[in-house]
Design an enzyme around this catalytic site. Sequence first.
Site, PDB file in Angstrom:
ATOM      1  N   SER A 322       0.911  76.470 102.301  1.00 23.08           N
ATOM      2  CA  SER A 322       1.415  75.107 102.407  1.00 23.08           C
ATOM      3  C   SER A 322       0.567  74.110 101.634  1.00 23.08           C
ATOM      4  O   SER A 322       0.576  74.096 100.417  1.00 23.08           O
ATOM      5  CB  SER A 322       1.505  74.738 103.896  1.00 23.08           C
ATOM      6  OG  SER A 322       2.298  73.609 104.087  1.00 23.08           O
ATOM      7  N   LYS A 347       4.524  79.391 101.307  1.00 24.27           N
ATOM      8  CA  LYS A 347       5.238  78.504 102.235  1.00 24.27           C
ATOM      9  C   LYS A 347       5.680  77.264 101.472  1.00 24.27           C
ATOM     10  O   LYS A 347       4.916  76.340 101.252  1.00 24.27           O
ATOM     11  CB  LYS A 347       4.349  78.118 103.418  1.00 24.27           C
ATOM     12  CG  LYS A 347       5.072  77.256 104.455  1.00 24.27           C
ATOM     13  CD  LYS A 347       4.189  77.026 105.663  1.00 24.27           C
ATOM     14  CE  LYS A 347       4.928  76.196 106.714  1.00 24.27           C
ATOM     15  NZ  LYS A 347       5.145  74.804 106.291  1.00 24.27           N
ATOM     16  N   GLN A 351       7.702  70.531 106.980  1.00 25.19           N
ATOM     17  CA  GLN A 351       8.085  70.271 108.359  1.00 25.19           C
ATOM     18  C   GLN A 351       7.816  68.825 108.754  1.00 25.19           C
ATOM     19  O   GLN A 351       6.898  68.187 108.235  1.00 25.19           O
ATOM     20  CB  GLN A 351       7.324  71.193 109.329  1.00 25.19           C
ATOM     21  CG  GLN A 351       7.885  72.600 109.413  1.00 25.19           C
ATOM     22  CD  GLN A 351       7.689  73.373 108.130  1.00 25.19           C
ATOM     23  OE1 GLN A 351       6.597  73.393 107.568  1.00 25.19           O
ATOM     24  NE2 GLN A 351       8.752  74.013 107.656  1.00 25.19           N
TER      25      GLN A 351
END
Length: 415
Positions: A322, A347, A351
């Site tokens: 991420s 990733k 979110q």
Amino acid sequence: MKDIKNKITKKMKNTLKIIEKKLQIDKVRFNSAELIIVIIMALILGLLVGEVIFSNKCTECKVRKSNTSELEKVYNTLLNEYYGKVDKEKLSEAAIQGMMNFLGDQYSVYFNEEQSEDFNLKLNGTFTGIGIEVIQDKDKKIIVTSVFENSPASKAGIKENDIIIKVDNESTNNKNLKEVTDKIKNYKKPFTITIKRKNEEKTMSLSTATISIPSVTSKVLEKNDKKIGYMYISIFALNTDEQFKKQLEKLEKQSIDSLIIDVRNNTGGHLESVKNIASLFLNKDQVICQIKTKNKLEKIYSTENNNRKYKIAILINGGSASGSEVLAAALNEEYGATLIGTTTFGKGTVQKVLNLSNGSMVKYTAETWLTSKGNSIDKTGIKPTIEEQFNDKYYETQKDEDDNQLQKAIEILNK
């Protein structure tokens, strides 16, 4: 869940080895006395369900009621007419959990109040307390394992291996770790802690404060008459960018010739923190990453103009996910940094967090991100410029010279 485990087996052998070796070498330690987060388990959970997220700022809201809601209709019917006992709170949690499970997305999850508190602690980068890490041993003793610098505990004279036997003259006997740490955390006025050190007891007066959790460490490595700055980032909390800038400037005052940024096993964090760190090395016309929603594609630009020209190497592995991937890709594509290690986690989703009125929250996937050049890394990861599999010898010695990925970076920067 089987697919997730298979993915970790294939892409994260390095990370799992690190966790396994860590468990053999270190005592189990907790991230903060106040909320008792186990560091190693947090890493595993972060990689499985995206607990450490590449997120935008949290949004406060309350659950709205709707008289026409079928969900509310079922909820009220079960509460009023189901023949057995029904726990309102658990029924609500089950309904929310069911919606999250329906999405079939490993990164969209529900956290109850306690899980939310732990989650926010890590990503906020601060906590209220006295600045100690503790464990409870098999004999139920509360043992201090670490004391933060310049914390109330440090100033009061508390040291590693001290045993906490009283809090405000109340014995810690027969109390669990959370009871003791919650008691400390909730004090609004000065109080006392009595510790046992060897055979001597000492009582100290202190107060709680807002403690910053260190997420960046740095040092200077010297090789062939050259100074190489080394910086390790463990997570991208809200205050990580401030810590990074401060320590980078400290390294630069020592006249470093090049820089190593280590994001191995860093599972991510806040976009804002990542953006601010990347901006230290890029100009305002350079793109850090691109955020893609259902309807648009937005380019995230550097917020500063930079005059740094020294060489940079970034250490990555299967546990770099991420935010770590955003930073690695941006500095590789826009600055020319060399990536050394193994392929990252992959990733490429973003979110957001929805805080509910009862203290719980849901984390859900809202966007995807692309690198500055428009490349997707989701499920594929970022391949290193120079692949270097990790040598386990480092875990036996804990010496820099046995960290072969670090040594490869030093070799490349010295050319």
